[in-house]
Write a protein that holds these residues in place. Structure first.
Motif, PDB file in Angstrom:
ATOM      1  N   ILE A 143    -115.361 -22.979  11.388  1.00  0.00           N
ATOM      2  CA  ILE A 143    -115.501 -24.016  10.364  1.00  0.00           C
ATOM      3  C   ILE A 143    -115.634 -25.377  11.060  1.00  0.00           C
ATOM      4  O   ILE A 143    -114.793 -25.737  11.879  1.00  0.00           O
ATOM      5  N   PRO A 144    -116.680 -26.152  10.754  1.00  0.00           N
ATOM      6  CA  PRO A 144    -116.856 -27.443  11.421  1.00  0.00           C
ATOM      7  C   PRO A 144    -115.740 -28.440  11.073  1.00  0.00           C
ATOM      8  O   PRO A 144    -115.289 -28.504   9.922  1.00  0.00           O
ATOM      9  N   GLN A 145    -115.308 -29.208  12.082  1.00  0.00           N
ATOM     10  CA  GLN A 145    -114.253 -30.204  11.914  1.00  0.00           C
ATOM     11  C   GLN A 145    -114.597 -31.446  12.722  1.00  0.00           C
ATOM     12  O   GLN A 145    -115.433 -31.405  13.620  1.00  0.00           O
ATOM     13  N   ALA A 146    -113.894 -32.526  12.416  1.00  0.00           N
ATOM     14  CA  ALA A 146    -114.015 -33.729  13.230  1.00  0.00           C
ATOM     15  C   ALA A 146    -113.403 -33.473  14.604  1.00  0.00           C
ATOM     16  O   ALA A 146    -112.525 -32.620  14.765  1.00  0.00           O
ATOM     17  N   ARG A 147    -113.881 -34.208  15.613  1.00  0.00           N
ATOM     18  CA  ARG A 147    -113.264 -34.110  16.932  1.00  0.00           C
ATOM     19  C   ARG A 147    -111.831 -34.624  16.858  1.00  0.00           C
ATOM     20  O   ARG A 147    -111.535 -35.585  16.135  1.00  0.00           O
ATOM     21  N   HIS A 148    -110.949 -33.992  17.593  1.00  0.00           N
ATOM     22  CA  HIS A 148    -109.538 -34.339  17.492  1.00  0.00           C
ATOM     23  C   HIS A 148    -108.809 -33.996  18.784  1.00  0.00           C
ATOM     24  O   HIS A 148    -109.262 -33.167  19.575  1.00  0.00           O
ATOM     25  N   LEU A 149    -107.659 -34.622  18.968  1.00  0.00           N
ATOM     26  CA  LEU A 149    -106.784 -34.376  20.110  1.00  0.00           C
ATOM     27  C   LEU A 149    -105.352 -34.324  19.608  1.00  0.00           C
ATOM     28  O   LEU A 149    -105.009 -34.969  18.609  1.00  0.00           O
ATOM     29  N   TYR A 277    -116.582 -22.356   2.766  1.00  0.00           N
ATOM     30  CA  TYR A 277    -115.659 -22.795   3.817  1.00  0.00           C
ATOM     31  C   TYR A 277    -114.218 -22.825   3.321  1.00  0.00           C
ATOM     32  O   TYR A 277    -113.285 -22.562   4.077  1.00  0.00           O
ATOM     33  N   ALA A 278    -114.026 -23.168   2.042  1.00  0.00           N
ATOM     34  CA  ALA A 278    -112.666 -23.202   1.494  1.00  0.00           C
ATOM     35  C   ALA A 278    -112.026 -21.817   1.521  1.00  0.00           C
ATOM     36  O   ALA A 278    -110.861 -21.659   1.883  1.00  0.00           O
ATOM     37  N   VAL A 279    -112.792 -20.804   1.148  1.00  0.00           N
ATOM     38  CA  VAL A 279    -112.279 -19.430   1.185  1.00  0.00           C
ATOM     39  C   VAL A 279    -112.019 -18.995   2.623  1.00  0.00           C
ATOM     40  O   VAL A 279    -110.994 -18.356   2.921  1.00  0.00           O
ATOM     41  N   LEU A 280    -112.933 -19.347   3.538  1.00  0.00           N
ATOM     42  CA  LEU A 280    -112.721 -19.021   4.950  1.00  0.00           C
ATOM     43  C   LEU A 280    -111.433 -19.651   5.478  1.00  0.00           C
ATOM     44  O   LEU A 280    -110.648 -19.004   6.173  1.00  0.00           O
ATOM     45  N   ALA A 281    -111.215 -20.921   5.147  1.00  0.00           N
ATOM     46  CA  ALA A 281    -110.020 -21.617   5.608  1.00  0.00           C
ATOM     47  C   ALA A 281    -108.764 -21.002   5.008  1.00  0.00           C
ATOM     48  O   ALA A 281    -107.748 -20.817   5.700  1.00  0.00           O
ATOM     49  N   TYR A 282    -108.829 -20.666   3.742  1.00  0.00           N
ATOM     50  CA  TYR A 282    -107.690 -20.070   3.035  1.00  0.00           C
ATOM     51  C   TYR A 282    -107.299 -18.739   3.676  1.00  0.00           C
ATOM     52  O   TYR A 282    -106.117 -18.478   3.932  1.00  0.00           O
ATOM     53  N   LYS A 283    -108.299 -17.920   3.963  1.00  0.00           N
ATOM     54  CA  LYS A 283    -108.015 -16.620   4.563  1.00  0.00           C
ATOM     55  C   LYS A 283    -107.584 -16.759   6.023  1.00  0.00           C
ATOM     56  O   LYS A 283    -106.752 -15.979   6.513  1.00  0.00           O
ATOM     57  N   ALA A 291    -103.771 -23.483  -2.815  1.00  0.00           N
ATOM     58  CA  ALA A 291    -103.977 -24.485  -1.776  1.00  0.00           C
ATOM     59  C   ALA A 291    -105.036 -25.456  -2.274  1.00  0.00           C
ATOM     60  O   ALA A 291    -105.866 -25.124  -3.129  1.00  0.00           O
ATOM     61  N   ARG A 292    -104.984 -26.648  -1.744  1.00  0.00           N
ATOM     62  CA  ARG A 292    -106.073 -27.604  -1.927  1.00  0.00           C
ATOM     63  C   ARG A 292    -106.754 -27.769  -0.575  1.00  0.00           C
ATOM     64  O   ARG A 292    -106.080 -27.954   0.442  1.00  0.00           O
ATOM     65  N   VAL A 293    -108.089 -27.719  -0.559  1.00  0.00           N
ATOM     66  CA  VAL A 293    -108.827 -27.819   0.690  1.00  0.00           C
ATOM     67  C   VAL A 293    -109.703 -29.067   0.623  1.00  0.00           C
ATOM     68  O   VAL A 293    -110.464 -29.255  -0.330  1.00  0.00           O
TER      69      VAL A 293
END
Length: 357
Positions: A143-149, A277-283, A291-293
């Motif tokens: 799942i695509p996300q912002a770059r993070h550290l 993507y919401a279902v992918l994240a949930y699973k 949940a709220r995504v």
């Protein structure tokens, strides 16, 4: 059905929990449930009053009970003993935001005493609340996300200059500094330069031993509500219309500066991608109940998953229940009843697990 409503808690989000509980305890079907509110103080004392037979009328009513002992562990034992003596099936409704409630701790307790409970289990709750762990799971799910550290307090003490240089090199400005395991925009700073990053890191470490730093995504923030266990459903998308870059805790909950737009004005293609993507994240989080995504959507249509909230707010300014009402007409009280049914069904399913050879 005996419904045990847990609220308050030893958390910086204590007041949000009270607002959620007050709204829920005004809206339940009291003719279908025997409702027992349990208030957990800021110090961790558990307080059980009597049965609530009609909607709550004031916030003070939620705080009227007192612990029977001067020991936090003793108060917990006393409340559990009293609840165990109530005849009939029981289900707990945890309305605890943040630490010591949304992080899997209370869920683990309910598992140990074999009581059904609404919402996500131990693993999903703990993993979702820790932003760095959640992001690792989302990355594994593609799942695509912002770059993070992510950094721990000990990292910062040992090499603060190296950390600031890494943030500037890999993320740049603007960026956001966040406690790893909090919600409601508490402890978050939007930083435009090195001085603000230093202040933001110092501020975030007041609330957690681990922090997450993220690049800023210039786009809209779109949310969806997820409901269910093994086959989750996703609501229509929603959006808060805002005239400033970042809304802090007070703006979200006390100054009333947020206006909802439900359904959000996005293309059908974007809505379908958000749902997937919401279902992918949930699973990926082993989600259960709800949940709220939250997503960022760039003007180009590129999506980024921001976070998943396993206990979204249920106050009168919260998006989650309104999104379901706009999706299929589910009322606030009906939504709570659905969540209770999911909890009971999940608990019953777990009873089929064998604990001996």
């Amino acid at each position: 059905m005996i419904l045990i409503v847990l609220y308050g808690g030893k958390s910086v989000e204590h007041d949000i929990s009270l607002k959620t509980a007050f709204t829920v305890l005004q809206s339940l079907h009291f003719d279908q449930h025997e409702v027992y509110p349990v208030y957990i103080t800021r110090e961790g004392y558990w307080c059980l009053g009597g049965r609530l037979e009609q909607p709550a009328t004031s916030m003070e009513q939620l705080l009227s009970s007192r612990p029977r002992t001067e020991d936090a562990a003793g108060s917990l034992g006393s409340v559990l003993l009293q609840l165990s003596e109530l005849p009939g099936p029981k289900v707990a409704l945890p309305l605890l935001h943040g630490s010591c409630g949304e992080d899997g701790t209370v869920q683990g307790l309910l598992e140990l005493i074999d009581v059904a409970y609404v919402g996500n289990g131990v693993l999903g709750s703990a993993a979702a609340l820790d932003k760095s762990i959640a992001k690792a799971l989302f990355a594994q799910a593609g799942i695509p996300q912002a770059r993070h550290l992510a950094y721990r307090r000990a990292d910062w003490a040992a090499s603060s200059e190296d950390i600031v240089q890494q943030i500037e090199h890999e993320l740049g400005y603007p960026c956001y500094v966040k406690p790893a395991s909090l919600g409601s925009s508490i402890g978050i700073s939007r930083c435009l330069d090195r001085e603000q990053v230093l202040r933001g890191i110092h501020h975030a470490f007041k609330y957690d031993r681990k922090i997450v730093v993220e690049e800023e995504i210039a786009g809209r923030e779109i949310q969806v509500a997820v409901l269910g266990n093994e086959q989750p459903a996703v609501s229509v998308p929603g959006e808060f219309i805002q005239d400033q870059t970042f809304f802090d805790y007070d703006a979200k909950y006390f100054r009333g500066e947020l206006t909802m737009s439900i359904p959000a004005d996005i293309s059908a293609e974007t809505a379908q991608q958000i749902e997937r993507y919401a279902v992918l994240a949930y699973k990926a989080m082993d989600g259960a109940g709800l949940a709220r995504v939250d997503f960022f959507v760039e003007p180009t249509g590129q999506l980024y998953l921001n976070e998943i909230n396993t206990l979204p707010g249920f106050t009168n300014c919260s998006m989650y229940p309104v999104m379901w009402e706009r999706t299929d007409g589910t009322s606030y009280a009906e939504l709570i009843d659905k969540l209770i049914d999911y909890a009971v069904n999940r608990h019953a399913d777990k009873q089929s697990i064998r604990y001996e050879r």
